[in-house]
Design an enzyme around this catalytic site. Structure first.
Site, mmCIF file in Angstrom:
data_model
loop_
_atom_site.group_PDB
_atom_site.id
_atom_site.type_symbol
_atom_site.label_atom_id
_atom_site.label_comp_id
_atom_site.label_asym_id
_atom_site.label_seq_id
_atom_site.Cartn_x
_atom_site.Cartn_y
_atom_site.Cartn_z
ATOM 1 C CE LYS A 1 1.404 -7.226 19.888
ATOM 2 N NZ LYS A 1 1.096 -8.339 18.995
ATOM 3 N NE ARG B 1 -5.331 -7.139 17.303
ATOM 4 C CZ ARG B 1 -4.979 -6.698 18.509
ATOM 5 N NH1 ARG B 1 -3.780 -6.209 18.713
ATOM 6 N NH2 ARG B 1 -5.840 -6.766 19.512
HETATM 7 N N1 HH2 Z 1 -1.836 -8.876 19.581
HETATM 8 C C1 HH2 Z 1 -2.575 -8.648 20.674
HETATM 9 C C2 HH2 Z 1 -3.895 -9.121 20.752
HETATM 10 N N2 HH2 Z 1 -4.461 -9.783 19.726
HETATM 11 N N3 HH2 Z 1 -4.314 -10.665 17.555
HETATM 12 C C3 HH2 Z 1 -3.606 -10.918 16.442
HETATM 13 N N4 HH2 Z 1 -4.158 -11.577 15.420
HETATM 14 N N5 HH2 Z 1 -2.296 -10.503 16.330
HETATM 15 C C4 HH2 Z 1 -1.660 -9.822 17.316
HETATM 16 O O1 HH2 Z 1 -0.466 -9.491 17.165
HETATM 17 C C5 HH2 Z 1 -2.398 -9.553 18.516
HETATM 18 C C6 HH2 Z 1 -3.743 -10.012 18.601
HETATM 19 C C7 HH2 Z 1 -1.994 -7.887 21.813
HETATM 20 O O2 HH2 Z 1 -2.249 -6.509 21.702
HETATM 21 P P1 HH2 Z 1 -3.396 -5.740 22.503
HETATM 22 O O3 HH2 Z 1 -4.744 -6.287 22.136
HETATM 23 O O4 HH2 Z 1 -3.276 -4.284 22.319
HETATM 24 O O5 HH2 Z 1 -3.056 -6.010 24.015
HETATM 25 P P2 HH2 Z 1 -3.743 -6.867 25.144
HETATM 26 O O6 HH2 Z 1 -3.629 -8.311 24.734
HETATM 27 O O7 HH2 Z 1 -2.968 -6.549 26.389
HETATM 28 O O8 HH2 Z 1 -5.201 -6.465 25.226
#
Ligand code: HH2
Length: 290
Positions: free
Chosen positions: A229, A264
């Site tokens: 992040k 995660r």
């Molecule tokens: N962070 C993201 C998405 N989903 N779910 C939980 N429970 N906790 C988190 O910290 C979290 C999440 C964001 O990361 P990512 O899926 O890699 O990115 P994007 O939202 O751009 O797909």
């Protein structure tokens, strides 16, 4: 070695998670064209399936499939489009591996379709803001991740404000977790998540991580997503998300040492090494929920 206790194994009709060895790794599978760190890499169904299989082989014990980017400034994606992206991937992975698949969505229709295709967990970044999600999880007896977010992805980083970020986020999560129990979701299947980067400044993220033990002590299992992040970029000077692996590892180590149950992450092989090492050094931190 850590003591094995049945309290440390969570079982449900479609899966099992064993925390007797400590913290475990959830692999991120973004079937999206625009996710902040890997947008487009796994948008193709076959590539996404391959990556899911790879993460399972590397030691992920849950695969979190998302079909909508929730990065700051992102717009929402319709349920139909999310279903079109995620379901073929979930369907194929469920046929090929035993690792439970989680669906990262706050849309009821998407969660329902994912569970029908074989998914075994709901990751809701709005912490059951749609009550039907709570009813669905209770009915199908699946675990849920309840995340805190201030605002919506479109606006959340505009000007996040708290008087006391740790207390406010924890209070919100405890209220939502209680609500989840009222729906009939068992306490051991509820994971609370402070929502790193979701309506938080760098200082808010640091305060939440510095005080992650307060979340662990609050009576529910904890899930944390720091992987790649932007706050890691700010701390390390690494512009590109793929270069944030060591910074991510530091935050994952801290979480695992503090008794967080699930991290995660995108870089599964590397973070499995990190949690395995920390779990061996710090077995006393394993705390089943009260
Ligand atoms: N962070 C993201 C998405 N989903 N779910 C939980 N429970 N906790 C988190 O910290 C979290 C999440 C964001 O990361 P990512 O899926 O890699 O990115 P994007 O939202 O751009 O797909």
């Amino acid at each position: 070695m850590a003591k094995v206790s049945s309290k440390n194994v969570v079982e449900w009709p479609k899966g099992q998670l064993d925390f007797s060895g400590g913290c475990v790794v959830m692999g991120v599978l973004n079937v999206t064209p625009d996710s902040f760190s890997d947008g487009g890499r796994f948008f193709d169904t076959n590539r996404a399936i391959e990556h899911g299989l790879k993460m399972a082989a590397e030691g992920a014990v849950i695969i979190d499939v998302g079909a909508e980017s929730t990065r700051p400034g992102s717009a929402s994606v319709s349920a139909d489009e999310q279903i079109k992206r995620a379901i073929p991937v979930i369907d194929a992975l469920c046929k090929k591996i035993d690792v439970p698949i989680s669906i990262d969505t706050y849309k009821y229709e998407v969660a329902l379709a994912a569970l029908e295709a074989g998914a075994g967990m709901i990751n809701d970044i709005t912490a059951l803001s749609d009550e039907r999600m709570g009813e669905l999880a209770a009915e199908q007896q699946v675990p849920v991740a309840l995340m805190h977010m201030q605002g919506t992805p479109a606006t959340m980083q505009a000007e996040p404000k708290y008087d006391d970020v740790v207390s406010e986020v924890l209070e919100f999560l405890l209220e939502r977790a209680k609500r989840a129990e009222e729906f009939g979701i068992e306490r051991k299947k509820i994971f609370i998540d402070p929502g790193i980067g979701f309506g938080k400044t760098l200082e808010h993220n640091l305060l939440l991580l510095r005080n992650i033990d307060r979340f662990v002590a609050a009576g529910y299992r904890v899930l944390v997503g720091t992987s790649r992040k932007s706050f890691i970029g700010k701390l390390t000077g690494k512009e590109k998300p793929a270069e944030r692996i060591f910074g991510t590892a530091a935050s994952v180590a801290l979480c695992a040492a503090a008794g967080v149950s699930i991290v995660r992450v995108h870089d599964v092989a590397e973070m499995v090494d990190v949690v395995n090492a920390i779990n061996a050094i710090n077995p006393q931190t394993i705390k089943p929920p009260r």
